[in-house]
Design a protein around this motif. Structure first.
Motif, PDB file in Angstrom:
ATOM      1  N   ALA A 236      23.894  36.639  46.802  1.00 39.97           N
ATOM      2  CA  ALA A 236      23.890  36.464  45.455  1.00 39.97           C
ATOM      3  C   ALA A 236      23.586  34.837  45.352  1.00 39.97           C
ATOM      4  CB  ALA A 236      24.923  36.801  44.515  1.00 39.97           C
ATOM      5  N   GLY A 237      24.191  33.948  46.171  1.00 38.84           N
ATOM      6  CA  GLY A 237      23.999  32.734  46.461  1.00 38.84           C
ATOM      7  C   GLY A 237      22.819  32.243  46.687  1.00 38.84           C
ATOM      8  N   THR A 238      21.869  32.786  46.928  1.00 34.07           N
ATOM      9  CA  THR A 238      20.379  32.280  46.638  1.00 34.07           C
ATOM     10  C   THR A 238      19.616  33.497  46.364  1.00 34.07           C
ATOM     11  OG1 THR A 238      20.323  32.976  49.156  1.00 34.07           O
ATOM     12  CG2 THR A 238      20.415  30.542  48.773  1.00 34.07           C
ATOM     13  N   LEU A 239      20.202  34.419  45.657  1.00 31.54           N
ATOM     14  CA  LEU A 239      19.510  35.484  44.820  1.00 31.54           C
ATOM     15  C   LEU A 239      18.333  36.226  45.805  1.00 31.54           C
ATOM     16  CD1 LEU A 239      18.813  34.400  40.908  1.00 31.54           C
ATOM     17  CD2 LEU A 239      20.415  35.967  41.795  1.00 31.54           C
ATOM     18  N   LYS A 240      18.892  36.357  46.866  1.00 30.47           N
ATOM     19  CA  LYS A 240      18.054  37.248  47.749  1.00 30.47           C
ATOM     20  C   LYS A 240      17.801  38.521  47.230  1.00 30.47           C
ATOM     21  CE  LYS A 240      20.490  35.203  51.915  1.00 30.47           C
ATOM     22  NZ  LYS A 240      19.692  34.046  51.721  1.00 30.47           N
ATOM     23  N   ARG A 241      16.772  39.216  47.642  1.00 33.98           N
ATOM     24  CA  ARG A 241      16.597  40.667  47.407  1.00 33.98           C
ATOM     25  C   ARG A 241      17.423  41.438  48.236  1.00 33.98           C
ATOM     26  NH1 ARG A 241      14.511  37.315  44.619  1.00 33.98           N
ATOM     27  NH2 ARG A 241      12.381  37.449  43.532  1.00 33.98           N
ATOM     28  N   VAL A 242      18.033  42.560  47.774  1.00 37.68           N
ATOM     29  CA  VAL A 242      18.804  43.487  48.806  1.00 37.68           C
ATOM     30  C   VAL A 242      18.491  44.889  48.631  1.00 37.68           C
ATOM     31  CG1 VAL A 242      20.721  41.821  48.776  1.00 37.68           C
ATOM     32  CG2 VAL A 242      20.774  43.741  46.901  1.00 37.68           C
ATOM     33  N   THR A 243      18.370  45.473  49.645  1.00 40.30           N
ATOM     34  CA  THR A 243      18.242  46.897  49.963  1.00 40.30           C
ATOM     35  C   THR A 243      19.360  47.363  50.531  1.00 40.30           C
ATOM     36  OG1 THR A 243      15.937  47.072  49.774  1.00 40.30           O
ATOM     37  CG2 THR A 243      16.873  48.919  50.482  1.00 40.30           C
ATOM     38  N   LEU A 244      20.425  48.210  50.072  1.00 37.31           N
ATOM     39  CA  LEU A 244      21.558  48.364  50.491  1.00 37.31           C
ATOM     40  C   LEU A 244      21.673  50.171  50.707  1.00 37.31           C
ATOM     41  CD1 LEU A 244      24.025  46.387  48.411  1.00 37.31           C
ATOM     42  CD2 LEU A 244      23.080  45.660  50.639  1.00 37.31           C
ATOM     43  N   GLU A 245      21.762  50.394  51.985  1.00 33.03           N
ATOM     44  CA  GLU A 245      21.925  51.984  52.237  1.00 33.03           C
ATOM     45  C   GLU A 245      23.351  52.258  52.757  1.00 33.03           C
ATOM     46  OE1 GLU A 245      19.794  54.159  51.300  1.00 33.03           O
ATOM     47  OE2 GLU A 245      17.825  53.160  51.545  1.00 33.03           O
TER      48      GLU A 245
END
Ligand code: NAD
Length: 477
Positions: A236-245
């Motif tokens: 969230a610090g750099t608003l990275k995209r995330v895909t979490l499995e």
């Protein structure tokens, strides 16, 4: 020529890189050290991210056809080395040959099939007055963080779509199972331009550095739900995209109309595949009360025919627990069942003096819904079987979890299968089968089992931005 027996170094910017500090890699079937791998410093991670960043402009502009061709070349090269990958995977992960084959050949299939995919431009409007097009440009540098249960396949699930869509990548494998990924890094760098795929090994802190790194644009993560929450917070610090499995506590629901003997092998492998170190194994088996005793007894009979042992031995059906902390965790679940007096239909006695981290196949007979073994994810070969009476009740119990990864329903009554399956809140619901995946089938978790998905065009999209370009054709100025 790749040497699968030694020289485990990182691939950074097309070079093999070592490090002063190293981590030991242990064969879980023998508890012996089989290799040492680099324990990278922050500077080394930074150099990998910088290499990926430098490679990005040319790679992203290289054209889809070229990237597709290179992914296919990687698939071919992996296939040539499939036997070496399988043997190494068994040594570092513990899984028997059949499981290693499924994983390695699966990885080859993913490279090959993802290479056939493409995100076409979407023509939203094409009229006399306007043209509106949505394109899918790549994000930039992807950080891939993977677990120890399927160390190659789950890395390839990230590498293939990231590369196809024009991103470059830094992969961090689990410290428990880094060897196959290091070899895959070498193999990739013989085919790809420098910096497109980089592999960095070390402890969990490498993962933390990646998730906070200002020059990483997206995190593709597979692992525990709690780790996934850390990843999301850091990203969230750099608003990275995330895909979490993330984790799962998949229910399997067995209808009253099954043939107990016929269903038993299917249910067994549903629950124990990969020695149950598998996000998607059936972790709670709900059997209708009319057939409960018969199915449980057939399941126990089948379990007795499966050998637990060193995955390198040809007749082994289930290997060891992959690492010591996980072994300790599974022992705790067994102890907790003993403490509460739950009945073991089979198993429960662990020989802690064994040569490897072996746990006998353990089935717990109808423990309460709020027991730890039902409510949590043990990630080892201990499964609770539970009695159900009404559909409404079993659907409610199946959904009574913070997880929503997968589920399976088994039986002959097509309407009941459909009714129950459609009401279970999970990313994948298998009916009369399980663990069927495809590069063209979206895979992801609901609730606390994940964010986003992998595989399919939906999975590809997670490696892109949407970019909409509009054109006003009525130019009168
Ligand atoms: P884990 O969360 O402990 O580790 C996964 C990876 O994250 C490792 O590479 C680890 O080094 C790294 N890591 C640890 N702490 C980190 C942090 N704070 N920031 C960034 N990275 C960090 O998981 P594990 O024990 O390797 O794997 C088992 C878990 O993975 C189970 O819960 C299982 O259900 C889940 N899993 C999910 C899927 C899926 O597709 N949903 C597939 C396989 C495994």
């Amino acid at each position: 020529m790749i040497d699968f027996d030694r020289n485990y170094q990182m691939t950074i910017n097309g070079h093999l890189v070592g490090s002063a500090n190293t981590l030991e890699v242990i064969n879980p079937a023998t508890k012996s050290t089989i290799a040492r791998v680099p324990d990278a410093t922050r500077e080394v991670l930074d150099s990998a991210v910088a290499a990926a960043r430098a490679a990005f402009p040319a790679w992203s502009q290289s054209g889809l056809a070229q990237r597709q061709a290179m992914l296919t070349q990687i698939a071919d090269a992996m296939e040539i080395h499939a036997d070496e990958f399988m043997a190494l995977l068994t040594r570092e992960q513990g899984k028997p040959r059949t499981g290693a084959q499924w994983e390695v050949l699966g990885a080859v299939t993913w490279f090959r099939e993802i290479a056939t995919q493409a995100l076409e431009d979407e023509i939203v409007e094409e009229s006399d007055t306007r043209r509106v097009v949505t394109k899918f440009p790549p994000l930039g540098v992807v950080g891939a963080i993977t677990p120890w249960n399927f160390p190659i396949l789950l890395a390839v699930w990230k590498i293939a779509p990231a590369l196809l869509t024009g991103n470059t990548i830094v992969v961090k494998p689990s410290p428990f199972t880094p060897l196959c990924m290091l070899k895959l890094g070498e193999l990739c760098s013989a085919i790809l331009p420098p910096g497109v795929v980089n592999v960095v090994t070390g402890g969990d802190e490498i993962g933390k550095w990646i998730t906070t790194h200002p020059d990483v644009d997206k995190i593709a993560f597979t692992g525990h739900t709690e780790t996934g929450k850390h990843v999301m917070r850091s990203a969230a610090g750099t608003l990275k995209r995330v895909t979490l499995e993330l984790g799962g506590n998949d229910p399997a629901v067995v209808l009253p109309d099954v043939n107990p003997k016929a269903i038993a092998p299917h249910l067994f492998w549903a629950a124990f595949e990969n020695n149950a170190q598998f996000c998607n194994v059936a972790k709670r088996i709900y059997i209708h009360e009319q057939v409960y005793d018969q199915v449980l007894s057939a399941l126990v009979d089948f379990a007795k025919s499966i050998k637990v042992g060193d995955g390198a031995e040809p007749d082994t059906g289930l290997g060891p627990i992959q690492n010591y902390p996980q072994y300790q965790k599974v022992l705790q679940y067994i102890d907790d069942c003993k403490k509460h007096g739950y009945r073991f239909a089979i198993g429960g006695d662990v020989d802690v003096s064994a040569k490897g981290w072996f746990i006998p196949i353990t089935i717990v007979d109808n423990p309460p819904d709020d027991s730890r073994i039902v409510a949590e994810e043990p990630f080892g070969p201990i499964v609770p079987v539970l009695k159900w009476r009404t559909e409404e009740e079993v659907i409610k119990r199946a959904n009574q979890t913070r997880y929503g990864l997968g589920a399976s329903v088994w039986g002959n009554d097509a309407a009941a299968l459909e009714r129950i399956g459609s009401q279970i809140d999970a990313g994948t619901v298998w009916i009369n089968e399980i663990h069927q995946y495809s590069p063209h089938q979206a895979f992801g978790g609901h609730k606390e089992s994940g964010v986003g998905c992998e595989s399919s065009l939906h999975g590809l999209m997670e490696y892109t931005n949407w970019k909409t370009i509009t054109l006003n054709k009525r130019v009168d100025f």
